[in-house]
Design a protein around this motif. Structure first.
Motif, PDB file in Angstrom:
ATOM      1  N   ASP B 180      14.425  15.491  43.606  1.00  0.00           N
ATOM      2  CA  ASP B 180      15.041  14.189  43.848  1.00  0.00           C
ATOM      3  C   ASP B 180      16.216  14.327  44.822  1.00  0.00           C
ATOM      4  N   ALA B 181      16.224  13.517  45.852  1.00  0.00           N
ATOM      5  CA  ALA B 181      17.245  13.653  46.901  1.00  0.00           C
ATOM      6  C   ALA B 181      18.641  13.425  46.350  1.00  0.00           C
ATOM      7  N   GLY B 182      18.818  12.425  45.519  1.00  0.00           N
ATOM      8  CA  GLY B 182      20.137  12.136  44.956  1.00  0.00           C
ATOM      9  C   GLY B 182      20.651  13.310  44.145  1.00  0.00           C
ATOM     10  N   ALA B 183      19.753  13.888  43.307  1.00  0.00           N
ATOM     11  CA  ALA B 183      20.155  15.028  42.483  1.00  0.00           C
ATOM     12  C   ALA B 183      20.512  16.225  43.363  1.00  0.00           C
ATOM     13  N   PHE B 184      19.713  16.423  44.401  1.00  0.00           N
ATOM     14  CA  PHE B 184      19.955  17.531  45.326  1.00  0.00           C
ATOM     15  C   PHE B 184      21.391  17.480  45.860  1.00  0.00           C
ATOM     16  N   TRP B 185      21.778  16.338  46.367  1.00  0.00           N
ATOM     17  CA  TRP B 185      23.106  16.246  46.985  1.00  0.00           C
ATOM     18  C   TRP B 185      24.214  16.221  45.945  1.00  0.00           C
ATOM     19  N   SER B 186      23.983  15.525  44.814  1.00  0.00           N
ATOM     20  CA  SER B 186      25.099  15.411  43.866  1.00  0.00           C
ATOM     21  C   SER B 186      25.384  16.763  43.203  1.00  0.00           C
ATOM     22  N   HIS B 187      24.328  17.567  42.998  1.00  0.00           N
ATOM     23  CA  HIS B 187      24.578  18.897  42.456  1.00  0.00           C
ATOM     24  C   HIS B 187      25.382  19.747  43.432  1.00  0.00           C
ATOM     25  N   ILE B 188      25.058  19.607  44.715  1.00  0.00           N
ATOM     26  CA  ILE B 188      25.850  20.359  45.715  1.00  0.00           C
ATOM     27  C   ILE B 188      27.311  19.940  45.609  1.00  0.00           C
ATOM     28  N   GLN B 189      27.516  18.621  45.535  1.00  0.00           N
ATOM     29  CA  GLN B 189      28.884  18.102  45.483  1.00  0.00           C
ATOM     30  C   GLN B 189      29.635  18.640  44.260  1.00  0.00           C
ATOM     31  N   ASP B 190      28.933  18.714  43.137  1.00  0.00           N
ATOM     32  CA  ASP B 190      29.568  19.207  41.913  1.00  0.00           C
ATOM     33  C   ASP B 190      29.881  20.695  41.981  1.00  0.00           C
ATOM     34  N   ARG B 191      28.944  21.447  42.525  1.00  0.00           N
ATOM     35  CA  ARG B 191      29.006  22.896  42.366  1.00  0.00           C
ATOM     36  C   ARG B 191      29.839  23.585  43.447  1.00  0.00           C
ATOM     37  N   VAL B 192      29.701  23.125  44.685  1.00  0.00           N
ATOM     38  CA  VAL B 192      30.345  23.849  45.785  1.00  0.00           C
ATOM     39  C   VAL B 192      31.797  23.412  45.909  1.00  0.00           C
ATOM     40  N   ASP B 193      32.685  24.361  45.721  1.00  0.00           N
ATOM     41  CA  ASP B 193      34.105  24.071  45.732  1.00  0.00           C
ATOM     42  C   ASP B 193      34.671  24.385  47.114  1.00  0.00           C
ATOM     43  N   LEU B 194      35.507  23.472  47.587  1.00  0.00           N
ATOM     44  CA  LEU B 194      36.014  23.642  48.954  1.00  0.00           C
ATOM     45  C   LEU B 194      36.811  24.932  49.097  1.00  0.00           C
ATOM     46  N   PHE B 195      37.715  25.155  48.152  1.00  0.00           N
ATOM     47  CA  PHE B 195      38.575  26.328  48.298  1.00  0.00           C
ATOM     48  C   PHE B 195      37.845  27.614  47.909  1.00  0.00           C
ATOM     49  N   ASP B 196      37.261  27.596  46.708  1.00  0.00           N
ATOM     50  CA  ASP B 196      36.623  28.817  46.207  1.00  0.00           C
ATOM     51  C   ASP B 196      35.461  29.272  47.077  1.00  0.00           C
TER      52      ASP B 196
END
Ligand SMILES: Nc1ncnc2c1ncn2[C@@H]1O[C@H](COP(=O)(O)OP(=O)(O)O)[C@@H](O)[C@H]1O
Ligand SMILES: [Mg+2]
Lengths: 273, 260
Positions: B180-196
């Motif tokens: 699912d496209a929405g899940a694909f992007w929202s998981h990225i948003q949740d998981r990938v941290d800008l600083f870390d």
């Protein structure tokens, strides 16, 4: 009127000793290059002619003795002083040593762009004038890879002259050129020297060209000057070394065989291993 | 026996000498760096020739690494019922690891070797000596701009590599495997941290960029002035840089991984 303050010799080489590893290339070398003259430095290949040029430009340091430019010791001890000296010396490498990523115009403009803040208009005038004097104004857009050997050397000459040096040094300027190109370079060296009133040092092993061109010839061999004088003097020198070189004989004081053990010894030692 | 020991000792001392020479070279470059900023044209020219010309290779590499990541991880994630996390998995792997490492390896092969052979050829054809004799310092004019350009280019290229990788994973994951496209992007948003994540990826590619560029200019500058020397310089740049990148990656991952 001003010239009485300057030393009469632009370059003085005083008792220079220089070795590579254990081999002494120069041992008590003394030379004076008079201002305004074209001097030729001649000698068999491997005698250290290029080494001599590197000593004059401060790329190498003598082990002993001194090299004087305009009365001052050439010394890499201060980068500033050394670069100051080099700005007054133009060097033409054997192959021109043009910068391969710049075209002819930019190659000649290179020293100006690096050392001055002249307006573009003026740079264009100076560069075109220099290119014109070597006959290559029309080739200004070419890349170095598109030039013949003789043309590359002429561009190199234009570049060497662009900062108005007092001294210009040519390393083997005739090697590998066709006779017409040799004639062109020969005339350019003489003209440059006389018209601009500078001093020239030409390193070469071409006897005929040196005799045509030079006011003064030095013949070096085994770390020393073995003879020097005007071309006419040199022709009349009786010493066998001079005769061998000036007349191109295969064997003589400069031996045909590279020095080493005897033939028989070598066969024996090599068969043992 | 003694012979092989001797050979070992010789290659070790050669390595030590190279490493020492390399450090000396690095120290010599430092004072030139501030002055290099005064001539940005020289740097941007090099960024063009090193960075921009590696661009196609990097985009190509990034895209296909991304697609393969998606394909590979899909079946495992499916088994655990986590296919929605495909995007997060792929992008984290790209940003933290694959992006910096593969970019740097590709850069060393494409640009590092090119710098080494270009500078080596300038040495062999007396161009560096000619500059010296025109009272122009080749370190300032030739070496430092190439070094800075490499250091600037590698992190930028790594960012592009990651972007293309995520795009590749998206195309395979969403359009081919049906995530699912929405899940694909929202998981990225949740998981990938800008600083870390992004920060540590950028830091890595900065370190790799410094190593690849330094090695290229160093090998070129000290290349033996003949055809063999120039080709050796190019080869050594690629080999040594690759080894370094992999070693550094291990060390840096250990340093930056949360909870290790
Ligand atoms: N980089 C070097 N390392 C060791 N020996 C060298 C080097 N360059 C030149 N030589 C030696 O120094 C001698 C003089 O060389 P060079 O000045 O180039 O001679 P020439 O220009 O008169 O042909 C040669 O015998 C050469 O073997
Ligand atoms: Mg020579």
């Amino acid at each position: 009127m001003l010239s009485h303050k300057k030393p009469p010799n632009i370059i003085e080489i005083q008792d220079v000793r220089y070795s590579r590893g254990k081999r002494a290339i120069f041992d008590g070398l003394n030379m004076n290059f008079p201002r305004g003259a074209v001097s030729a430095v001649m000698g068999p290949s491997g005698t250290g002619k290029t080494t001599l040029l590197n000593l004059i430009t401060g790329q190498l340091v003598p082990d002993d003795g001194a090299v004087l430019f305009d009365g001052k010791v050439v010394c890499p001890c201060s980068r500033h002083g050394l670069y100051n000296t080099r700005r007054q010396i133009g060097v033409l490498f054997q192959d021109g040593a043009l910068l391969t990523d710049l075209n002819v115009f930019e190659n000649v403009a290179f020293p100006l762009r690096e050392h001055t803040r002249l307006p573009e208009q003026l740079i264009r005038q100076i560069v075109l004038m220099r290119l014109n004097s070597v006959g290559l104004r029309a080739a200004w857009q070419r890349m170095p890879s598109e030039l013949s050997g003789g043309m590359a050397r002429r561009v190199g000459l234009a570049r060497a002259l662009v900062m108005d040096p007092k001294l210009i040094i040519y390393d083997e300027p005739f090697t590998g050129l066709d006779p017409i190109a040799v004639g062109v370079i020969l005339r350019l060296i003489r003209q440059t020297n006389d018209v601009l009133g500078i001093t020239s040092i030409v390193v070469t092993h071409d006897v005929a060209e040196a005799e045509m061109l030079a006011d003064l010839i030095f013949l070096i061999s085994e770390g020393k000057v073995v003879a020097s004088g005007s071309p006419l003097d040199m022709q009349q020198k009786a010493s066998s070394m001079v005769r061998q070189f000036m007349q191109g004989l295969a064997d003589g004081p400069v031996p045909f065989h590279y020095p080493g053990t005897s033939y028989a010894d070598q066969l024996q030692t090599m068969s043992r291993t | 026996m003694t012979r092989s020991l001797q050979a070992c000792w010789v290659s070790f001392s050669q390595f030590a000498a190279t490493f020492g020479g390399f450090q000396m070279f690095t120290l010599r470059l430092l004072p030139y760096l501030p002055r290099a900023i005064l001539r940005p044209r020289l740097i941007t020219e090099q960024i063009y020739s090193l960075g921009a010309l590696s661009l196609v290779l990097i985009m190509f590499g990034g895209f296909f690494v991304g697609t393969v990541l998606a394909l590979q991880s899909y079946s495992t994630l499916l088994e655990f019922g986590q296919v929605d996390a495909l995007g997060a998995f792929a992008s984290e792997a790209l940003v933290r690891e694959l992006g910096p490492v593969v970019t740097a390896l590709l850069f060393a092969g494409r640009a590092g070797s090119a710098v080494a052979s270009e500078v080596g050829l300038m040495r062999a054809t007396n161009q560096l000596a000619a500059m010296e004799l025109m009272a122009v310092d080749p370190l300032q004019r030739v070496i430092v701009p190439r070094f800075i350009a490499g250091v600037v280019s590698v992190p930028l290229l790594a960012a592009i590599f990651c972007t293309m990788g995520v795009l590749g994973a998206y195309l395979v994951g969403v359009h081919q495997l049906g995530v699912d496209a929405g899940a694909f992007w929202s998981h990225i948003q949740d998981r990938v941290d800008l600083f870390d994540d992004v920060g540590s990826g950028l830091f890595k590619s900065f370190v790799f960029g410094v190593s690849a560029s330094l090695m290229g200019v160093y090998e070129g500058y000290y290349a033996a002035p003949n055809a063999g020397g120039v080709s050796r310089a190019a080869t050594r740049t690629v080999v040594i840089t690759s080894v370094w990148i992999l070693l550094f990656d291990f060390v840096l991952t250990g340093m930056t991984m949360p909870g290790v």
